[in-house]
Design a protein around this motif. Structure first.
Motif, PDB file in Angstrom:
ATOM      1  N   ILE A 178     -31.457 -30.369 -61.529  1.00 17.46           N
ATOM      2  CA  ILE A 178     -30.753 -31.657 -61.592  1.00 17.46           C
ATOM      3  C   ILE A 178     -31.788 -32.645 -62.124  1.00 17.46           C
ATOM      4  O   ILE A 178     -32.749 -32.980 -61.434  1.00 17.46           O
ATOM      5  CB  ILE A 178     -30.257 -32.123 -60.212  1.00 17.46           C
ATOM      6  CG1 ILE A 178     -29.289 -31.105 -59.617  1.00 17.46           C
ATOM      7  CG2 ILE A 178     -29.585 -33.492 -60.323  1.00 17.46           C
ATOM      8  CD1 ILE A 178     -28.714 -31.510 -58.261  1.00 17.46           C
ATOM      9  N   THR A 182     -25.034 -26.902 -52.236  1.00 23.67           N
ATOM     10  CA  THR A 182     -26.152 -27.233 -51.345  1.00 23.67           C
ATOM     11  C   THR A 182     -25.626 -28.005 -50.134  1.00 23.67           C
ATOM     12  O   THR A 182     -25.980 -27.704 -48.983  1.00 23.67           O
ATOM     13  CB  THR A 182     -27.202 -28.062 -52.114  1.00 23.67           C
ATOM     14  OG1 THR A 182     -27.700 -27.257 -53.178  1.00 23.67           O
ATOM     15  CG2 THR A 182     -28.354 -28.485 -51.223  1.00 23.67           C
ATOM     16  N   VAL A 220     -30.011 -24.411 -61.342  1.00 21.44           N
ATOM     17  CA  VAL A 220     -30.233 -25.220 -60.132  1.00 21.44           C
ATOM     18  C   VAL A 220     -30.678 -26.643 -60.496  1.00 21.44           C
ATOM     19  O   VAL A 220     -30.497 -27.582 -59.735  1.00 21.44           O
ATOM     20  CB  VAL A 220     -31.302 -24.542 -59.234  1.00 21.44           C
ATOM     21  CG1 VAL A 220     -31.578 -25.364 -57.985  1.00 21.44           C
ATOM     22  CG2 VAL A 220     -30.860 -23.138 -58.834  1.00 21.44           C
ATOM     23  N   SER A 267     -44.934 -21.361 -64.041  1.00 18.07           N
ATOM     24  CA  SER A 267     -45.503 -21.983 -65.241  1.00 18.07           C
ATOM     25  C   SER A 267     -46.609 -21.143 -65.886  1.00 18.07           C
ATOM     26  O   SER A 267     -46.963 -21.369 -67.031  1.00 18.07           O
ATOM     27  CB  SER A 267     -46.041 -23.380 -64.904  1.00 18.07           C
ATOM     28  OG  SER A 267     -47.123 -23.286 -64.020  1.00 18.07           O
ATOM     29  N   ARG A 324     -40.983 -21.126 -58.404  1.00 19.59           N
ATOM     30  CA  ARG A 324     -41.441 -20.462 -57.172  1.00 19.59           C
ATOM     31  C   ARG A 324     -41.627 -21.467 -56.047  1.00 19.59           C
ATOM     32  O   ARG A 324     -42.512 -21.318 -55.194  1.00 19.59           O
ATOM     33  CB  ARG A 324     -42.750 -19.719 -57.430  1.00 19.59           C
ATOM     34  CG  ARG A 324     -43.847 -20.629 -57.977  1.00 19.59           C
ATOM     35  CD  ARG A 324     -45.151 -19.907 -58.143  1.00 19.59           C
ATOM     36  NE  ARG A 324     -46.060 -20.643 -59.009  1.00 19.59           N
ATOM     37  CZ  ARG A 324     -47.265 -20.241 -59.359  1.00 19.59           C
ATOM     38  NH1 ARG A 324     -47.735 -19.105 -58.919  1.00 19.59           N
ATOM     39  NH2 ARG A 324     -48.028 -20.974 -60.147  1.00 19.59           N
ATOM     40  N   SER A 325     -40.820 -22.541 -56.048  1.00 20.63           N
ATOM     41  CA  SER A 325     -40.992 -23.563 -55.013  1.00 20.63           C
ATOM     42  C   SER A 325     -40.557 -23.027 -53.647  1.00 20.63           C
ATOM     43  O   SER A 325     -39.796 -22.055 -53.541  1.00 20.63           O
ATOM     44  CB  SER A 325     -40.185 -24.818 -55.347  1.00 20.63           C
ATOM     45  OG  SER A 325     -38.815 -24.575 -55.152  1.00 20.63           O
TER      46      SER A 325
HETATM   47  P1  NDP Z   1     -40.640 -27.792 -58.085  1.00 19.61           P
HETATM   48  O1  NDP Z   1     -41.227 -28.800 -59.021  1.00 19.61           O
HETATM   49  O2  NDP Z   1     -41.091 -27.746 -56.676  1.00 19.61           O
HETATM   50  O3  NDP Z   1     -40.865 -26.334 -58.713  1.00 19.61           O
HETATM   51  C1  NDP Z   1     -40.656 -26.085 -60.071  1.00 19.61           C
HETATM   52  C2  NDP Z   1     -41.032 -24.672 -60.394  1.00 19.61           C
HETATM   53  O4  NDP Z   1     -40.805 -24.482 -61.791  1.00 19.61           O
HETATM   54  C3  NDP Z   1     -42.508 -24.355 -60.120  1.00 19.61           C
HETATM   55  O5  NDP Z   1     -42.628 -23.107 -59.493  1.00 19.61           O
HETATM   56  C4  NDP Z   1     -43.122 -24.334 -61.512  1.00 19.61           C
HETATM   57  O6  NDP Z   1     -44.171 -23.425 -61.666  1.00 19.61           O
HETATM   58  C5  NDP Z   1     -41.947 -23.868 -62.361  1.00 19.61           C
HETATM   59  N1  NDP Z   1     -42.156 -24.286 -63.735  1.00 19.61           N
HETATM   60  C6  NDP Z   1     -42.491 -25.509 -64.188  1.00 19.61           C
HETATM   61  N2  NDP Z   1     -42.665 -25.491 -65.529  1.00 19.61           N
HETATM   62  C7  NDP Z   1     -42.437 -24.218 -65.920  1.00 19.61           C
HETATM   63  C8  NDP Z   1     -42.496 -23.547 -67.165  1.00 19.61           C
HETATM   64  N3  NDP Z   1     -42.845 -24.193 -68.284  1.00 19.61           N
HETATM   65  N4  NDP Z   1     -42.196 -22.232 -67.204  1.00 19.61           N
HETATM   66  C9  NDP Z   1     -41.878 -21.561 -66.072  1.00 19.61           C
HETATM   67  N5  NDP Z   1     -41.822 -22.148 -64.850  1.00 19.61           N
HETATM   68  C10 NDP Z   1     -42.113 -23.457 -64.790  1.00 19.61           C
HETATM   69  O7  NDP Z   1     -39.063 -27.981 -58.192  1.00 19.61           O
HETATM   70  P2  NDP Z   1     -37.877 -27.552 -57.162  1.00 19.61           P
HETATM   71  O8  NDP Z   1     -37.873 -26.080 -56.983  1.00 19.61           O
HETATM   72  O9  NDP Z   1     -37.893 -28.426 -55.980  1.00 19.61           O
HETATM   73  O10 NDP Z   1     -36.604 -27.989 -58.036  1.00 19.61           O
HETATM   74  C11 NDP Z   1     -36.314 -27.365 -59.261  1.00 19.61           C
HETATM   75  C12 NDP Z   1     -35.108 -28.047 -59.877  1.00 19.61           C
HETATM   76  O11 NDP Z   1     -33.994 -27.870 -59.035  1.00 19.61           O
HETATM   77  C13 NDP Z   1     -35.229 -29.565 -60.042  1.00 19.61           C
HETATM   78  O12 NDP Z   1     -34.521 -29.943 -61.210  1.00 19.61           O
HETATM   79  C14 NDP Z   1     -34.544 -30.128 -58.832  1.00 19.61           C
HETATM   80  O13 NDP Z   1     -34.019 -31.423 -59.052  1.00 19.61           O
HETATM   81  C15 NDP Z   1     -33.435 -29.119 -58.677  1.00 19.61           C
HETATM   82  N6  NDP Z   1     -32.915 -29.017 -57.310  1.00 19.61           N
HETATM   83  C16 NDP Z   1     -31.566 -28.991 -57.200  1.00 19.61           C
HETATM   84  C17 NDP Z   1     -30.988 -28.841 -55.976  1.00 19.61           C
HETATM   85  C18 NDP Z   1     -29.509 -28.748 -55.900  1.00 19.61           C
HETATM   86  O14 NDP Z   1     -28.949 -29.016 -54.870  1.00 19.61           O
HETATM   87  N7  NDP Z   1     -28.838 -28.320 -56.978  1.00 19.61           N
HETATM   88  C19 NDP Z   1     -31.781 -28.791 -54.738  1.00 19.61           C
HETATM   89  C20 NDP Z   1     -33.213 -28.716 -54.968  1.00 19.61           C
HETATM   90  C21 NDP Z   1     -33.740 -28.849 -56.227  1.00 19.61           C
HETATM   91  P3  NDP Z   1     -45.609 -23.613 -60.901  1.00 19.61           P
HETATM   92  O15 NDP Z   1     -45.339 -23.204 -59.481  1.00 19.61           O
HETATM   93  O16 NDP Z   1     -46.504 -22.690 -61.626  1.00 19.61           O
HETATM   94  O17 NDP Z   1     -45.970 -25.065 -61.032  1.00 19.61           O
END
Ligand code: NDP
Length: 293
Positions: free
Chosen positions: A233, A274, A231, A192, A166-167
């Motif tokens: 990486i 992206t 998504v 999470s 949910r970022s």
């Molecule tokens: P964030 O760390 O900001 O968000 C991660 C999300 O995942 C949070 O909402 C978190 O929940 C949730 N999460 C973490 N652990 C769990 C779990 N055990 N079960 C369910 N949900 C969970 O990350 P980003 O959104 O910035 O990035 C996500 C991924 O995407 C990364 O690997 C990043 O490198 C990649 N990325 C890739 C891009 C591309 O161009 N392909 C661009 C941007 C990102 P909670 O909110 O509750 O903490």
């Protein structure tokens, strides 16, 4: 085996279209310009910034890459953004995330002119997206996910899409894009604290993983025939790889792929999209700023 959604190929066709638009603008004497600001020396961020700069130049855009030391102050960053806001050669500004801890990222984003906010993170653009305003500059990774689904002929209208994460960068804006009239998905956003995640994701026609945990989603998280967009990486140590690490997604590809109708690889899935969407947003911002149809 499932269809492999080839992000490199789909991104290349988007970039070719963007290059045509840039050609038209240049014939009218306008060169779209993108400024990419990196604060600090994070190796992954450095690689992203260089790749954005390279793509810009290859397409015939003006690129200004600003690499600042970790010690740069908040005031210096805000001053630079103010200069870029006023620079008529620059139509898009992005500050590579994450900046060093002493920089207030939200304050930086709020300083960017919303019309030049090609990452789509400024509150004006976030609100515009939430309000279905077609003028919103939407974040690049979620836009890329939507384009991958479209280009692969995967029906989204009426489909149940479960977004894991949910970022502000991926999960939330993707949910808003999927919900838009015209896209019309039924969306569930998980995080999470979601109880029994696997039972939620198994109810999805399309699962999008944006978690940031290597190979987190396994076979138990998807139903047969689902579409999976990964998504994630993540760098994992691999002494046999030339750089000592390799990239893996948030999905355990080998376990999940046999169940899927279609799936994105990592690398070569969402990542290239992206950058393609960043170029698209920069040209869009340029057209609007220069009032060029
Ligand atoms: P964030 O760390 O900001 O968000 C991660 C999300 O995942 C949070 O909402 C978190 O929940 C949730 N999460 C973490 N652990 C769990 C779990 N055990 N079960 C369910 N949900 C969970 O990350 P980003 O959104 O910035 O990035 C996500 C991924 O995407 C990364 O690997 C990043 O490198 C990649 N990325 C890739 C891009 C591309 O161009 N392909 C661009 C941007 C990102 P909670 O909110 O509750 O903490």
């Amino acid at each position: 085996m499932p269809d492999l959604i080839d992000g490199r190929k789909i991104a290349a066709s988007h970039l070719a279209k963007t290059a045509e638009h840039i050609g038209e603008l240049r014939r009218r004497g306008i060169t779209p310009g993108l400024a990419v600001v990196l604060i600090g020396e994070d190796p992954a961020s450095l690689a992203y910034v260089r790749s954005k700069d390279k793509t810009c130049r290859e397409l015939g855009m003006h690129s200004r890459k600003v690499e600042l030391p970790t010690s740069t102050t908040q005031e210096d960053v805000l001053r630079l953004i103010t200069e870029l806001n006023a620079d008529p050669a620059i139509h898009g500004i992005l500050v590579q995330s994450p900046p060093p801890a002493h920089i207030d990222e939200q304050a930086v984003v709020r300083t960017i002119d919303p019309r030049k906010d090609v990452d789509g993170f400024h509150p004006v653009n976030v609100a515009a997206l939430a309000m279905d305003d077609p003028d919103a500059l939407a974040p690049c990774t979620p836009l890329g996910c939507i384009e991958l689904l479209k280009a692969s002929g995967i029906p989204v209208s009426g489909a149940h899409v479960v977004v894991v994460g949910r970022s502000l960068i991926v999960g939330k804006p993707l949910a808003l894009l999927l919900l838009r009239k015209g896209t019309d998905a039924t969306v569930t956003v998980t995080h999470s604290r979601t109880r029994d995640l696997a039972s939620v994701t198994r109810s999805a026609d399309i699962v999008v993983a944006a978690i940031g945990r290597p190979k987190f989603l396994g076979a138990e998280h998807v139903r047969d025939g689902a579409v999976v967009i990964d998504v994630g990486i993540n760098r994992v140590d691999d002494p046999s790889a030339p750089r000592g690490y390799r990239l893996v997604g948030d999905v355990d590809f080998d376990a999940v792929a046999p169940r899927c109708r279609a799936i994105t690889p990592v690398p070569g899935g969402v990542g290239p999209m992206t950058i393609a969407m960043l170029m698209h947003n920069t040209v869009l911002a340029c057209r609007r700023l220069t009032a060029t149809p």
